[in-house]
Motif scaffolding. Sequence first.
Motif, PDB file in Angstrom:
ATOM      1  N   MET A 127       3.795   3.358  -7.084  1.00 22.22           N
ATOM      2  CA  MET A 127       3.690   3.064  -5.651  1.00 22.22           C
ATOM      3  C   MET A 127       2.299   2.556  -5.287  1.00 22.22           C
ATOM      4  SD  MET A 127       6.024   6.032  -3.784  1.00 22.22           S
ATOM      5  CE  MET A 127       4.653   7.105  -3.643  1.00 22.22           C
ATOM      6  N   VAL A 128       1.273   3.216  -5.813  1.00 25.08           N
ATOM      7  CA  VAL A 128      -0.091   2.801  -5.483  1.00 25.08           C
ATOM      8  C   VAL A 128      -0.382   1.413  -6.023  1.00 25.08           C
ATOM      9  CG1 VAL A 128      -2.531   3.299  -5.938  1.00 25.08           C
ATOM     10  CG2 VAL A 128      -1.006   5.130  -5.217  1.00 25.08           C
ATOM     11  N   LYS A 129       0.008   1.154  -7.271  1.00 28.26           N
ATOM     12  CA  LYS A 129      -0.264  -0.162  -7.854  1.00 28.26           C
ATOM     13  C   LYS A 129       0.520  -1.262  -7.148  1.00 28.26           C
ATOM     14  CE  LYS A 129      -1.751   1.353 -12.366  1.00 28.26           C
ATOM     15  NZ  LYS A 129      -1.516   1.321 -13.806  1.00 28.26           N
ATOM     16  N   LEU A 130       1.746  -0.982  -6.765  1.00 29.92           N
ATOM     17  CA  LEU A 130       2.533  -1.989  -6.053  1.00 29.92           C
ATOM     18  C   LEU A 130       1.976  -2.244  -4.655  1.00 29.92           C
ATOM     19  CD1 LEU A 130       6.149  -0.978  -7.107  1.00 29.92           C
ATOM     20  CD2 LEU A 130       4.961  -3.106  -7.694  1.00 29.92           C
ATOM     21  N   ALA A 131       1.451  -1.204  -4.025  1.00 28.43           N
ATOM     22  CA  ALA A 131       0.926  -1.358  -2.666  1.00 28.43           C
ATOM     23  C   ALA A 131      -0.472  -1.980  -2.651  1.00 28.43           C
ATOM     24  CB  ALA A 131       0.889   0.007  -1.981  1.00 28.43           C
ATOM     25  N   LYS A 132      -1.289  -1.686  -3.656  1.00 32.41           N
ATOM     26  CA  LYS A 132      -2.679  -2.142  -3.656  1.00 32.41           C
ATOM     27  C   LYS A 132      -2.869  -3.528  -4.234  1.00 32.41           C
ATOM     28  CE  LYS A 132      -6.042   1.294  -4.033  1.00 32.41           C
ATOM     29  NZ  LYS A 132      -6.866   2.151  -4.868  1.00 32.41           N
ATOM     30  N   ASP A 133      -2.161  -3.846  -5.276  1.00 31.43           N
ATOM     31  CA  ASP A 133      -2.408  -5.085  -6.006  1.00 31.43           C
ATOM     32  C   ASP A 133      -1.373  -6.133  -5.627  1.00 31.43           C
ATOM     33  OD1 ASP A 133      -2.944  -7.087  -7.865  1.00 31.43           O
ATOM     34  OD2 ASP A 133      -3.477  -5.644  -9.414  1.00 31.43           O
ATOM     35  N   LYS A 134      -1.834  -7.205  -5.012  1.00 32.08           N
ATOM     36  CA  LYS A 134      -0.907  -8.252  -4.561  1.00 32.08           C
ATOM     37  C   LYS A 134      -0.243  -8.990  -5.716  1.00 32.08           C
ATOM     38  CE  LYS A 134      -3.206  -9.115  -0.168  1.00 32.08           C
ATOM     39  NZ  LYS A 134      -4.098  -8.020  -0.072  1.00 32.08           N
ATOM     40  N   CYS A 135      -0.875  -8.955  -6.901  1.00 33.84           N
ATOM     41  CA  CYS A 135      -0.313  -9.650  -8.066  1.00 33.84           C
ATOM     42  C   CYS A 135       0.850  -8.881  -8.686  1.00 33.84           C
ATOM     43  CB  CYS A 135      -1.385  -9.843  -9.135  1.00 33.84           C
ATOM     44  SG  CYS A 135      -2.749 -10.865  -8.573  1.00 33.84           S
ATOM     45  N   LEU A 136       0.892  -7.587  -8.444  1.00 31.76           N
ATOM     46  CA  LEU A 136       1.934  -6.757  -9.048  1.00 31.76           C
ATOM     47  C   LEU A 136       3.072  -6.584  -8.042  1.00 31.76           C
ATOM     48  CD1 LEU A 136      -0.345  -4.063 -10.723  1.00 31.76           C
ATOM     49  CD2 LEU A 136       0.559  -6.154 -11.728  1.00 31.76           C
ATOM     50  N   GLY A 137       4.036  -7.478  -8.117  1.00 28.58           N
ATOM     51  CA  GLY A 137       5.118  -7.482  -7.139  1.00 28.58           C
ATOM     52  C   GLY A 137       6.344  -6.694  -7.555  1.00 28.58           C
ATOM     53  N   THR A 138       6.454  -6.395  -8.854  1.00 23.95           N
ATOM     54  CA  THR A 138       7.636  -5.669  -9.334  1.00 23.95           C
ATOM     55  C   THR A 138       7.203  -4.512 -10.237  1.00 23.95           C
ATOM     56  OG1 THR A 138       7.891  -6.965 -11.364  1.00 23.95           O
ATOM     57  CG2 THR A 138       8.969  -7.829  -9.369  1.00 23.95           C
ATOM     58  N   ILE A 139       8.119  -3.621 -10.470  1.00 27.84           N
ATOM     59  CA  ILE A 139       7.842  -2.502 -11.368  1.00 27.84           C
ATOM     60  C   ILE A 139       7.557  -3.024 -12.770  1.00 27.84           C
ATOM     61  CG2 ILE A 139       8.887  -0.477 -12.476  1.00 27.84           C
ATOM     62  CD1 ILE A 139      10.275   0.082  -9.774  1.00 27.84           C
ATOM     63  N   GLN A 140       8.259  -4.071 -13.175  1.00 30.01           N
ATOM     64  CA  GLN A 140       8.001  -4.663 -14.497  1.00 30.01           C
ATOM     65  C   GLN A 140       6.577  -5.198 -14.585  1.00 30.01           C
ATOM     66  OE1 GLN A 140       9.944  -4.560 -17.260  1.00 30.01           O
ATOM     67  NE2 GLN A 140       8.122  -5.367 -18.251  1.00 30.01           N
ATOM     68  N   ASP A 141       6.065  -5.775 -13.488  1.00 33.84           N
ATOM     69  CA  ASP A 141       4.676  -6.242 -13.466  1.00 33.84           C
ATOM     70  C   ASP A 141       3.703  -5.080 -13.671  1.00 33.84           C
ATOM     71  OD1 ASP A 141       5.590  -8.811 -12.962  1.00 33.84           O
ATOM     72  OD2 ASP A 141       5.146  -8.725 -10.810  1.00 33.84           O
ATOM     73  N   VAL A 142       3.993  -3.943 -13.050  1.00 34.32           N
ATOM     74  CA  VAL A 142       3.134  -2.766 -13.210  1.00 34.32           C
ATOM     75  C   VAL A 142       3.162  -2.303 -14.662  1.00 34.32           C
ATOM     76  CG1 VAL A 142       2.786  -0.346 -12.559  1.00 34.32           C
ATOM     77  CG2 VAL A 142       3.381  -2.030 -10.810  1.00 34.32           C
ATOM     78  N   PHE A 143       4.350  -2.245 -15.265  1.00 36.22           N
ATOM     79  CA  PHE A 143       4.441  -1.822 -16.662  1.00 36.22           C
ATOM     80  C   PHE A 143       3.716  -2.794 -17.592  1.00 36.22           C
ATOM     81  CE2 PHE A 143       8.515   0.628 -15.577  1.00 36.22           C
ATOM     82  CZ  PHE A 143       7.821   1.809 -15.441  1.00 36.22           C
ATOM     83  N   THR A 144       3.841  -4.081 -17.330  1.00 35.22           N
ATOM     84  CA  THR A 144       3.139  -5.088 -18.142  1.00 35.22           C
ATOM     85  C   THR A 144       1.630  -4.936 -17.986  1.00 35.22           C
ATOM     86  OG1 THR A 144       4.996  -6.614 -17.926  1.00 35.22           O
ATOM     87  CG2 THR A 144       2.874  -7.563 -18.574  1.00 35.22           C
TER      88      THR A 144
END
Length: 179
Positions: A127-144
Amino acid sequence: MRSTNNLGNRKVSLLLKDITEFDKEICKIAGFIFLEKYEKYREDYFANELKYYPNIRYKIYNLYEQRENREKLWHLSEKYCQRIEWHLYRLYRLRNAIVHAGESHKRIQMLGEHLHIYVDRVILELMVKLAKDKCLGTIQDVFTDTYLLLNKKKKNLKEPGNVDEQSIMLLLENFFIEE
């Protein structure tokens, strides 16, 4: 979990007041543990503030002894991952015993609470990474992103040398959410 849960606010404040290299509390504690320049400070703190905490003193000393070899620190994190994996296997075996054999288990609540902590932590990080980082738009982006960060950490910690400020910052980067 904050260190104040174990030591109390006063002891943690005393510990952190003289460590100036880092902004985050967790990084200051890591600096206290790993950096050679805090050896005298550590000894004084052990003798005065931690004299009734032998387990904490032992763990800090054990980590400090590993400072000369960053790869040992990487192996320590791998061991932690292995323990989590074993815990998940225990939960799966317990689940099978309940579903297939109708067995009940005395420690089911404790095992479930441990899993709950792991799941809460992962969801909070997502949740924090998706909310803070505009480049991380999906859960897969966070995992990558996390996978790439882990590879960067592994490469740094596999290089020879002592644990230094840069290693501490990299090791703790992007994994601890300030409370």
